[in-house]
Enzyme design. Structure first.
Site, PDB file in Angstrom:
ATOM      1  N   PRO A 145       0.804  -1.223   0.000  1.00  0.00           N
ATOM      2  CA  PRO A 145       0.000   0.000   0.000  1.00  0.00           C
ATOM      3  C   PRO A 145       0.838   1.275   0.000  1.00  0.00           C
ATOM      4  O   PRO A 145       0.454   2.264  -0.621  1.00  0.00           O
ATOM      5  CB  PRO A 145      -0.828  -0.126   1.285  1.00  0.00           C
ATOM      6  CG  PRO A 145      -0.944  -1.602   1.515  1.00  0.00           C
ATOM      7  CD  PRO A 145       0.352  -2.173   1.043  1.00  0.00           C
ATOM      8  N   GLU A 375       4.429  -2.226 -12.938  1.00  0.00           N
ATOM      9  CA  GLU A 375       5.744  -2.805 -13.271  1.00  0.00           C
ATOM     10  C   GLU A 375       6.723  -1.731 -13.748  1.00  0.00           C
ATOM     11  O   GLU A 375       7.509  -1.940 -14.670  1.00  0.00           O
ATOM     12  CB  GLU A 375       5.578  -3.929 -14.301  1.00  0.00           C
ATOM     13  CG  GLU A 375       4.757  -5.071 -13.722  1.00  0.00           C
ATOM     14  CD  GLU A 375       4.674  -6.272 -14.638  1.00  0.00           C
ATOM     15  OE1 GLU A 375       5.635  -6.506 -15.383  1.00  0.00           O
ATOM     16  OE2 GLU A 375       3.652  -6.979 -14.597  1.00  0.00           O
TER      17      GLU A 375
END
Length: 396
Positions: A145, A375
């Site tokens: 998070p 990514e």
């Protein structure tokens, strides 16, 4: 001297890129394209609208039957395909939807690759055959998070108990396949540095609540991973990986697939815009006949096929064992950014129809908003290239 006749110009392949592919590579591409046309395209608008992928397990088994899961890995039931063949599969899957390509990327290039590259022989034999067949779905727990671009700051930790067991605690966020996975590769801080763990998802203390209310990648299972004192045996750790090199190697493999996949989304949007421009009439003629429309189509075709050339070049380098991580960043940064611009331009050609799920353009554009930052964000890939070009590290 006789003059050789030129082949006809193909608007779908203006540079003749098919000439760069072998018969086997074209066969792989065509097989995946046919599967996606039959099993994904008739349903994807509904899945996207409802925000569900109800047949994910069935699709995984079918993809396993195609050899698309862990496609470029060797042994353990994997297809052992070339990097170019894998890239072409990613292109065709994302031409259907980014969520379907993400399912395959996370399964093969992240979870399976981590076990194949860094796992023990026992890990490989236990998990990889089932994952290659699509009987077991995997996920990859790195992002948290509060820690995305800075994975070194992760808070998930694993403590070794006196008897040798490991106890994992923490949370991971934005995890594709999490809620349907049978196994998770989870990265955690330990006294030995960052280590990877193979975590069966039925382990006590493990849960994976699905993340809802997404506006992007709606036809994809996205979850949070919660590890509440998950106890694992000593041999659950990936023996070959210590430090960030382990997870980053997996990300590099997955980013390569994105280089190709993004061009699939772009190709589908370009094709929709080109077809629409020929059919849509304004002022008494098709809008394809207007100069501004042709300028848009020409620019889209340029960026689309330059991106495909780049993907092809990187694929040949990967097959030759000469592909560097910085070159993957080059491809991911360029191709996703240009694919998103192609989708946005295609939307303007379709006008109001461009926002309808009757056409794929807005769906691809919103999906690519996620692909743009997952990514490795634009900024992170710019800094990777900046460091390679200048020799100066701007990350600190």
């Amino acid at each position: 001297m006789s003059r050789r006749s030129l082949p006809p110009f193909d608007p779908a392949d203006p540079l003749g890129l098919d000439d760069l592919l072998s018969a086997e590579e074209r066969a792989v591409r065509d097989t995946v394209r046919s599967w996606a046309a039959d099993r994904v395209l008739p349903h994807i608008a509904e899945w996207y609208e409802t925000g569900e992928l109800p047949t994910v397990r069935e699709l995984a088994r079918e993809l396993g039957g195609l050899g698309a899961l862990g496609m470029s890995l060797e042994g353990y039931g994997c297809a052992g395909a070339s990097a170019v063949q894998y890239g072409l599969a990613c292109l065709e899957l994302e031409a259907a939807d980014s969520g379907i390509r993400s399912l395959v990327s996370v399964q093969g290039s992240l979870a399976m690759y981590a076990i194949h590259r860094w796992g023990s022989e026992e890990h490989k034999r236990r998990w990889l055959p089932g994952m290659a067949a699509g009987e077991i779905i995997g996920c990859f727990g790195l992002t948290e998070p509060d820690h995305g671009s800075d994975p070194a700051g992760m808070r998930t930790h694993a403590k070794r108990e006196p008897g040798g067991d490991w106890v994992l605690s923490g949370r991971k966020m934005w995890i594709t396949n999490g809620s349907v996975a049978g196994v998770a590769v989870v990265w955690a801080q330990t006294d030995e540095g960052i280590r990877g763990f193979v975590v069966p998802t039925d382990a006590p203390g493990f849960s994976a609540p699905e993340i809802r209310h997404k506006w992007s990648l709606r036809a994809s299972v996205t979850s949070e991973l919660v590890l509440d004192d998950v106890r694992l045996p000593q041999d659950a750790v990936l023996p070959g990986a210590t430090g960030l090199g382990g997870p980053l190697s997996c990300l590099n493999h997955a980013r390569y697939g994105i280089v190709w996949g993004a061009m699939g989304a772009a190709r589908a949007s370009f094709a929709a815009a080109l077809a629409y421009s020929r059919e849509r009439e304004q002022f008494g003629r098709p809008i394809a006949g207007f100069q501004l429309t042709q300028a848009k189509l020409a620019d889209m075709a340029l960026e689309l096929h330059k991106g495909m050339l780049l993907a092809h070049h990187l694929g040949r380098r990967m097959d030759a064992g000469t592909l560097r991580p910085e070159q993957v960043s080059f491809g991911k940064l360029n191709n996703v950014r240009e694919a998103l611009e192609i989708c946005r331009t295609a939307r303007t050609i379709l006008g109001a129809n461009g926002i309808s799920l009757e056409y794929p353009v807005m769906r691809h554009a919103t999906n690519l908003e996620s692909v743009l930052t997952y990514e490795g964000t634009v900024e992170m890939h710019q800094l990777v290239l900046g460091k390679a070009l200048t020799g100066c590290d701007a990350f600190r």
